[in-house]
Design a protein around this motif. Structure first.
Motif, PDB file in Angstrom:
ATOM      1  N   VAL A 272     -65.536 -21.753  34.159  1.00  0.00           N
ATOM      2  CA  VAL A 272     -66.290 -22.007  35.382  1.00  0.00           C
ATOM      3  C   VAL A 272     -67.106 -23.275  35.153  1.00  0.00           C
ATOM      4  N   SER A 273     -67.030 -24.207  36.089  1.00  0.00           N
ATOM      5  CA  SER A 273     -67.797 -25.446  35.990  1.00  0.00           C
ATOM      6  C   SER A 273     -68.860 -25.482  37.076  1.00  0.00           C
ATOM      7  N   LEU A 274     -70.095 -25.757  36.659  1.00  0.00           N
ATOM      8  CA  LEU A 274     -71.210 -25.862  37.589  1.00  0.00           C
ATOM      9  C   LEU A 274     -71.617 -27.322  37.818  1.00  0.00           C
ATOM     10  N   VAL A 275     -70.759 -28.259  37.405  1.00  0.00           N
ATOM     11  CA  VAL A 275     -71.079 -29.684  37.484  1.00  0.00           C
ATOM     12  C   VAL A 275     -69.870 -30.436  38.042  1.00  0.00           C
ATOM     13  N   PRO A 276     -70.002 -31.105  39.187  1.00  0.00           N
ATOM     14  CA  PRO A 276     -68.851 -31.804  39.769  1.00  0.00           C
ATOM     15  C   PRO A 276     -68.161 -32.769  38.810  1.00  0.00           C
ATOM     16  N   SER A 277     -68.927 -33.545  38.045  1.00  0.00           N
ATOM     17  CA  SER A 277     -68.312 -34.490  37.105  1.00  0.00           C
ATOM     18  C   SER A 277     -67.460 -33.761  36.072  1.00  0.00           C
ATOM     19  N   LEU A 278     -67.990 -32.669  35.545  1.00  0.00           N
ATOM     20  CA  LEU A 278     -67.270 -31.928  34.519  1.00  0.00           C
ATOM     21  C   LEU A 278     -66.090 -31.162  35.108  1.00  0.00           C
ATOM     22  N   THR A 279     -66.231 -30.730  36.349  1.00  0.00           N
ATOM     23  CA  THR A 279     -65.092 -30.107  37.037  1.00  0.00           C
ATOM     24  C   THR A 279     -63.922 -31.061  37.074  1.00  0.00           C
ATOM     25  N   GLU A 280     -64.191 -32.302  37.484  1.00  0.00           N
ATOM     26  CA  GLU A 280     -63.110 -33.292  37.551  1.00  0.00           C
ATOM     27  C   GLU A 280     -62.525 -33.544  36.167  1.00  0.00           C
ATOM     28  N   ALA A 281     -63.381 -33.619  35.155  1.00  0.00           N
ATOM     29  CA  ALA A 281     -62.898 -33.884  33.802  1.00  0.00           C
ATOM     30  C   ALA A 281     -61.947 -32.788  33.326  1.00  0.00           C
ATOM     31  N   VAL A 282     -62.330 -31.530  33.558  1.00  0.00           N
ATOM     32  CA  VAL A 282     -61.464 -30.430  33.134  1.00  0.00           C
ATOM     33  C   VAL A 282     -60.202 -30.372  33.984  1.00  0.00           C
ATOM     34  N   ALA A 283     -60.351 -30.549  35.294  1.00  0.00           N
ATOM     35  CA  ALA A 283     -59.201 -30.430  36.199  1.00  0.00           C
ATOM     36  C   ALA A 283     -58.139 -31.484  35.921  1.00  0.00           C
ATOM     37  N   VAL A 284     -58.561 -32.695  35.611  1.00  0.00           N
ATOM     38  CA  VAL A 284     -57.603 -33.764  35.323  1.00  0.00           C
ATOM     39  C   VAL A 284     -56.933 -33.536  33.972  1.00  0.00           C
ATOM     40  N   THR A 285     -57.657 -32.946  33.032  1.00  0.00           N
ATOM     41  CA  THR A 285     -57.133 -32.762  31.677  1.00  0.00           C
ATOM     42  C   THR A 285     -56.276 -31.502  31.559  1.00  0.00           C
ATOM     43  N   ALA A 286     -56.745 -30.399  32.138  1.00  0.00           N
ATOM     44  CA  ALA A 286     -56.025 -29.119  32.049  1.00  0.00           C
ATOM     45  C   ALA A 286     -56.387 -28.270  33.259  1.00  0.00           C
ATOM     46  N   PRO A 287     -55.787 -28.562  34.430  1.00  0.00           N
ATOM     47  CA  PRO A 287     -56.197 -27.921  35.683  1.00  0.00           C
ATOM     48  C   PRO A 287     -56.117 -26.402  35.685  1.00  0.00           C
ATOM     49  N   GLY A 288     -55.277 -25.810  34.879  1.00  0.00           N
ATOM     50  CA  GLY A 288     -55.117 -24.369  34.897  1.00  0.00           C
ATOM     51  C   GLY A 288     -56.293 -23.603  34.324  1.00  0.00           C
ATOM     52  N   LEU A 289     -57.239 -24.301  33.687  1.00  0.00           N
ATOM     53  CA  LEU A 289     -58.354 -23.598  33.064  1.00  0.00           C
ATOM     54  C   LEU A 289     -59.417 -23.159  34.057  1.00  0.00           C
ATOM     55  N   LEU A 290     -59.593 -23.889  35.125  1.00  0.00           N
ATOM     56  CA  LEU A 290     -60.713 -23.649  36.037  1.00  0.00           C
ATOM     57  C   LEU A 290     -60.468 -22.431  36.918  1.00  0.00           C
ATOM     58  N   VAL A 291     -61.420 -21.476  36.867  1.00  0.00           N
ATOM     59  CA  VAL A 291     -61.339 -20.318  37.747  1.00  0.00           C
ATOM     60  C   VAL A 291     -62.481 -20.305  38.761  1.00  0.00           C
ATOM     61  N   GLY A 292     -63.500 -21.134  38.545  1.00  0.00           N
ATOM     62  CA  GLY A 292     -64.631 -21.198  39.468  1.00  0.00           C
ATOM     63  C   GLY A 292     -65.286 -22.561  39.414  1.00  0.00           C
ATOM     64  N   VAL A 293     -65.649 -23.095  40.596  1.00  0.00           N
ATOM     65  CA  VAL A 293     -66.317 -24.394  40.696  1.00  0.00           C
ATOM     66  C   VAL A 293     -67.336 -24.323  41.829  1.00  0.00           C
ATOM     67  N   THR A 294     -68.234 -25.304  41.878  1.00  0.00           N
ATOM     68  CA  THR A 294     -69.267 -25.287  42.915  1.00  0.00           C
ATOM     69  C   THR A 294     -68.741 -25.840  44.240  1.00  0.00           C
ATOM     70  N   ASP A 295     -69.538 -25.640  45.271  1.00  0.00           N
ATOM     71  CA  ASP A 295     -69.187 -26.176  46.584  1.00  0.00           C
ATOM     72  C   ASP A 295     -69.214 -27.700  46.598  1.00  0.00           C
ATOM     73  N   TRP A 296     -69.915 -28.309  45.639  1.00  0.00           N
ATOM     74  CA  TRP A 296     -70.032 -29.771  45.570  1.00  0.00           C
ATOM     75  C   TRP A 296     -68.938 -30.404  44.741  1.00  0.00           C
ATOM     76  N   CYS A 297     -68.047 -29.609  44.181  1.00  0.00           N
ATOM     77  CA  CYS A 297     -66.954 -30.147  43.365  1.00  0.00           C
ATOM     78  C   CYS A 297     -65.834 -30.630  44.294  1.00  0.00           C
ATOM     79  N   THR A 298     -65.776 -31.926  44.502  1.00  0.00           N
ATOM     80  CA  THR A 298     -64.859 -32.511  45.496  1.00  0.00           C
ATOM     81  C   THR A 298     -63.667 -33.217  44.880  1.00  0.00           C
ATOM     82  N   HIS A 299     -63.656 -33.383  43.562  1.00  0.00           N
ATOM     83  CA  HIS A 299     -62.559 -34.084  42.890  1.00  0.00           C
ATOM     84  C   HIS A 299     -62.048 -33.239  41.729  1.00  0.00           C
ATOM     85  N   PRO A 300     -60.711 -33.183  41.590  1.00  0.00           N
ATOM     86  CA  PRO A 300     -59.663 -33.684  42.473  1.00  0.00           C
ATOM     87  C   PRO A 300     -59.652 -32.936  43.812  1.00  0.00           C
ATOM     88  N   ALA A 301     -58.984 -33.530  44.788  1.00  0.00           N
ATOM     89  CA  ALA A 301     -58.997 -32.967  46.140  1.00  0.00           C
ATOM     90  C   ALA A 301     -58.229 -31.655  46.240  1.00  0.00           C
TER      91      ALA A 301
END
Length: 236
Positions: free
Chosen positions: A4-33
């Motif tokens: 779970v990522s609570l930081v938009p910048s870190l959400t993008e970093a994880v999603a671009v590197t290994a998108p399958g890991l993320l199970v939860g993100v904030t409403d402000w996480c806009t990248h990747p689309a």
């Protein structure tokens, strides 16, 4: 692994590197689309119960963007919470490695090496940096103060934040004081306040304004490489 990522910048970093890991993100996480992870509220008001229900192996957070009571509640529920601190480019690069490699168990991504190399390849700033003010909000006017990631990026690009020595990190400064601050440039990012050509520059009639992509100035993640390529020309 479930993250779970609570930081938009870190959400993008994880999603671009290994998108399958993320199970939860904030409403402000806009990248990747194309994020499909569950939305768990804002950075300042996450749904703690929803995060716990997702049973993540790791929650990634930031000491500035997230509130200590929320992080304490997640720890009390037995969750592993990794809290980053990013006030400079060097810290950003180190913390991204810590999150992705140490926290998520991933191989160091190529984009992180490329971003580090892109910034290292830039010419050293001149000994006479251009003084600038950097509003981040209006009504009331707020600017970058001391000890900020964006301020460090600007310094590396030959721009000196005239409020870098202010006691506050994001002080409120009256408009007349901003215009009399000694700044020779107004830097207007499009987030968190969305400054545009028609909303912002008119408040500083005697100063040139640089409208910049706020993500390139304030996010630390895959956008860092683009920031090194785009910001120098946008600021000069």
């Amino acid at each position: 692994m479930r993250v779970v990522s609570l930081v938009p910048s870190l959400t993008e970093a994880v999603a671009v590197t290994a998108p399958g890991l993320l199970v939860g993100v904030t409403d402000w996480c806009t990248h990747p689309a194309d994020l499909t992870a569950a939305r768990i509220g804002g950075t300042k008001n996450p749904d703690v119960a929803a995060i716990i229900a997702l049973a993540p192996d790791l929650v990634i957070a930031n000491e500035e963007e997230n509130r200590a009571p929320d992080l304490d509640a997640l720890r009390a529920a037995g969750l592993d919470v990794l809290v980053t601190e990013v006030r400079t480019l060097d810290q950003a690069l180190a913390e991204l490695h810590r999150v992705l490699v140490d926290g998520c168990g991933l191989a160091r991504p190529r984009w992180l090496d490329d971003a580090e190399a892109a910034w290292a390849a830039l010419p050293a700033p001149s000994g006479n940096p251009r003084p600038a003010a950097v509003p981040i909000w209006r009504r009331p006017w707020m600017v970058l103060g001391h000890d900020t990631f964006a301020g460090d990026l600007l310094a590396r690009l030959g721009v000196r934040n005239v409020y870098a020595d202010h006691a506050e990190r994001y002080p409120r400064i009256p408009l007349d004081e901003l215009n009399a601050s000694g700044a020779e440039l107004i830097v207007l990012p499009d987030e968190p306040y969305r400054f545009t050509a028609d909303d912002g520059p008119e408040a500083f009639p005697a100063l040139p304004a640089a409208l910049v992509d706020g993500r390139l100035l304030t996010w630390y993640g895959p956008s860092l490489g683009e920031a090194a390529r785009v910001l120098p020309s946008a600021l000069h």
